[in-house]
Every structure is written in C-alpha cells, then in structure tokens.
Design an enzyme around this catalytic site. Structure first.
Site, PDB file in Angstrom:
ATOM      1  N   ARG A 110       0.937 -20.665  -5.468  1.00 45.45           N
ATOM      2  CA  ARG A 110       1.804 -19.956  -6.406  1.00 45.45           C
ATOM      3  C   ARG A 110       1.863 -20.720  -7.716  1.00 45.45           C
ATOM      4  NH1 ARG A 110       8.201 -18.586  -5.568  1.00 45.45           N
ATOM      5  NH2 ARG A 110       8.410 -20.806  -5.943  1.00 45.45           N
ATOM      6  N   THR A 114       4.405 -18.666 -13.696  1.00 49.69           N
ATOM      7  CA  THR A 114       4.396 -17.192 -13.606  1.00 49.69           C
ATOM      8  C   THR A 114       4.881 -16.715 -12.240  1.00 49.69           C
ATOM      9  OG1 THR A 114       2.147 -17.120 -12.719  1.00 49.69           O
ATOM     10  CG2 THR A 114       2.377 -17.117 -15.127  1.00 49.69           C
ATOM     11  N   ASP A 206      10.214 -27.032  -1.091  1.00 49.76           N
ATOM     12  CA  ASP A 206       8.802 -26.652  -1.082  1.00 49.76           C
ATOM     13  C   ASP A 206       8.217 -26.988   0.289  1.00 49.76           C
ATOM     14  OD1 ASP A 206       5.912 -26.890  -1.261  1.00 49.76           O
ATOM     15  OD2 ASP A 206       6.173 -26.585  -3.417  1.00 49.76           O
ATOM     16  N   ASP A 209       4.905 -29.155   0.429  1.00 46.42           N
ATOM     17  CA  ASP A 209       5.145 -30.555   0.065  1.00 46.42           C
ATOM     18  C   ASP A 209       5.901 -31.291   1.161  1.00 46.42           C
ATOM     19  OD1 ASP A 209       3.812 -30.394  -2.311  1.00 46.42           O
ATOM     20  OD2 ASP A 209       5.604 -30.073  -3.537  1.00 46.42           O
TER      21      ASP A 209
HETATM   22  C1  PRP Z   1       4.653 -21.450  -0.881  1.00 44.99           C
HETATM   23  C2  PRP Z   1       4.825 -20.761   0.451  1.00 44.99           C
HETATM   24  C3  PRP Z   1       4.316 -19.379   0.180  1.00 44.99           C
HETATM   25  C4  PRP Z   1       4.756 -19.142  -1.241  1.00 44.99           C
HETATM   26  C5  PRP Z   1       5.991 -18.286  -1.235  1.00 44.99           C
HETATM   27  O1  PRP Z   1       3.336 -21.845  -1.056  1.00 44.99           O
HETATM   28  O2  PRP Z   1       4.182 -21.431   1.519  1.00 44.99           O
HETATM   29  O3  PRP Z   1       2.915 -19.245   0.317  1.00 44.99           O
HETATM   30  O4  PRP Z   1       5.044 -20.428  -1.808  1.00 44.99           O
HETATM   31  O5  PRP Z   1       6.383 -17.935  -2.514  1.00 44.99           O
HETATM   32  P1  PRP Z   1       6.310 -16.428  -3.049  1.00 44.99           P
HETATM   33  O6  PRP Z   1       6.868 -15.546  -1.980  1.00 44.99           O
HETATM   34  O7  PRP Z   1       7.149 -16.436  -4.286  1.00 44.99           O
HETATM   35  O8  PRP Z   1       4.876 -16.097  -3.359  1.00 44.99           O
HETATM   36  P2  PRP Z   1       2.815 -22.588  -2.365  1.00 44.99           P
HETATM   37  O9  PRP Z   1       2.193 -21.585  -3.289  1.00 44.99           O
HETATM   38  O10 PRP Z   1       3.885 -23.466  -2.923  1.00 44.99           O
HETATM   39  O11 PRP Z   1       1.592 -23.438  -1.826  1.00 44.99           O
HETATM   40  P3  PRP Z   1       1.559 -24.691  -0.805  1.00 44.99           P
HETATM   41  O12 PRP Z   1       1.841 -24.161   0.574  1.00 44.99           O
HETATM   42  O13 PRP Z   1       0.166 -25.191  -0.951  1.00 44.99           O
HETATM   43  O14 PRP Z   1       2.604 -25.693  -1.256  1.00 44.99           O
HETATM   44  N1  URA Z   2       7.791 -21.713  -1.768  1.00 39.51           N
HETATM   45  C1  URA Z   2       8.392 -22.716  -1.072  1.00 39.51           C
HETATM   46  O1  URA Z   2       7.724 -23.564  -0.458  1.00 39.51           O
HETATM   47  N2  URA Z   2       9.747 -22.761  -1.092  1.00 39.51           N
HETATM   48  C2  URA Z   2      10.492 -21.855  -1.739  1.00 39.51           C
HETATM   49  O2  URA Z   2      11.725 -21.948  -1.694  1.00 39.51           O
HETATM   50  C3  URA Z   2       9.838 -20.830  -2.436  1.00 39.51           C
HETATM   51  C4  URA Z   2       8.487 -20.777  -2.427  1.00 39.51           C
END
Ligand code: PRP
Ligand code: URA
Length: 215
Positions: A110, A114, A206, A209
């Site tokens: 994400r 944006t 997150d 993370d």
């Molecule tokens: C997080 C989570 C989802 C997304 C949710 O992933 O695991 O995939 O955000 O957010 P949304 O509903 O607003 O799209 P992220 O993109 O942070 O990637 P990561 O798992 O690599 O940290």
């Molecule tokens: N992605 C995450 O990992 N946590 C949130 O709260 C939203 C998006």
C-alpha cells in the site's frame, strides 16, 4: 463461535474466547515480532476451522483395523492465497490445518500517501478455478489491497472465494460488499474506524512490520 454482522455486508466475526484472548496480545504494542508471529499463526488455524465449514467433501471407503467404513475426504483442490507480506503469517497457520492446500502468492504494497495498492508479485496456480480459494491478509483497512487481490483472483478464475482477516475496518468491509457481493469475509474483530493515515483504530499498527520486526 462466529456471528454474522449483516448490516455491514457479508462478514462473519469470531467472538471465540481463545481468538479474542490471542488478538488482545497482538494488539498490545509491547508484543514483539516473535510472539506476534506465533499468535497470528495460532489464530489463523482457529479461524480456518469455521471458514472451511462449507468445503465440499466426497465419501470414501476406508479399511479400519476393525472393518470397512465410509469416511470423507476434501472434494476439491483448495488454494490459499496470502497477500504479502503480512498474509504469509496467517497462511502458515491455515496450512498447518490444511497441509494439502496449494498456495498462490500476491505481493501488494500500500502506497502510504495515496493508500492505493501496488502489485509487485502474482504467482497463482493455473487451475485456481478447480476449487475454493481462501484469501488471507490480517488487515482490511480501506479495502484497496483486498479489492485489488480479489480482482486478480476473479480474473484468474476464482469462483468460490472467501477472505480471512484478523482486524477489519467498517470502511473496508463496505467497499468489498459493494465491489464483490459474493465474497464472505471472516474476521476476528471489526474495529471502529480508520484514522487520517488509513490505519485501523484501535487496530494493531502495521501488521507486516510487527510480524517481521521491521518497525
Ligand atoms: C497492509 C495489510 C494489507 C493492507 C491493508 O499491507 O497487510 O495488505 O495494508 O490496507 P488497505 O485495506 O488500506 O489496502 P501493507 O501494504 O502495509 O504491506 P506489508 O504487509 O508488506 O507491510
Ligand atoms: N495496514 C496495516 O498493517 N495496518 C493498518 O492499520 C492498516 C493497514
């Protein structure tokens, strides 16, 4: 164990004490990546029990040490699709319960400004339409990533599709109900709202993370 919250869309929320107990540790900011990984794995294993209740089975004859009887075997190829990175942590728990499932991978990140998802990996079984598909991602926030993942899975041929997540925001649930009314979402909790940075409140931060210690 599970209840439907029909005013939001097609969502099943788990109000099981074990799941809520473990989720509370996951929410706790002092929980480090090592216990976080174990807890996510365990919750996913518990949730998949309910999320697979409607999987088709075929009757099979089996010889027990005592006599022949009729048992049941899963009747279709199941595909588990984690959204990278955080979905990997849930997929492991699901696979512990369903080791015969295939695994497809979707890499989505994400954009933090944006909030739109960027697709960086897609590896799915060619015959994904041969059985149910379980999309796994712990966080359903704006729903942008899940909506993108679902579009890719539908384009690839997925018909019986369900999503397993840990914490969902009402915004994300409503978006998926609009964009894919046939989808059932299984969630351990539906939280209050998103904040101005698109994080789930109260949420757990997150997930990727926290899972991998990249905070
Ligand atoms: C997080 C989570 C989802 C997304 C949710 O992933 O695991 O995939 O955000 O957010 P949304 O509903 O607003 O799209 P992220 O993109 O942070 O990637 P990561 O798992 O690599 O940290
Ligand atoms: N992605 C995450 O990992 N946590 C949130 O709260 C939203 C998006």
């Amino acid at each position: 164990m599970a209840m439907s919250v029909s005013d939001l869309g097609n969502v099943v929320v788990f109000n099981h004490p074990l799941i809520q107990h473990k989720l509370t540790y996951l929410r706790d900011k002092t929980t480090s990546h090592r216990p976080f990984r174990g807890l996510l794995y365990q919750i996913a294993g518990l949730m998949v029990y309910e999320a697979t209740r409607t999987l088709p089975v075929n009757p099979v004859e089996v010889d027990t040490p005592v006599e022949k009887t009729i048992g049941a075997r899963l009747g279709a190829k199941v595909t588990v699709v984690p959204v990278l990175r955080a979905g990997l942590g849930m997929a492991e728990g699901v696979l512990e319960m369903m080791p015969e499932a295939r695994v497809g991978h979707l890499g989505l990140a994400r954009d933090e400004i944006t909030l739109e998802p960027i697709v960086y990996l897609q590896r799915l079984p060619r015959d994904i339409d041969a059985g149910p598909v379980i999309l796994v991602d712990p966080m359903l926030a704006t729903g942008g990533s899940a909506a993108q993942a679902i579009r890719l899975l539908r384009q690839a041929g997925a018909t019986d599709l369900r999503m397993l997540c840990l914490v969902a925001a009402p915004e994300g649930i409503r978006r998926l109900a609009r964009e894919d009314p046939g989808l059932t979402i299984y969630a351990a909790a539906v939280d209050r709202q998103l904040n101005e940075r698109g994080y789930i409140v109260p949420g757990l931060g997150d997930a990727g993370d926290r899972l991998y210690g990249t905070v």
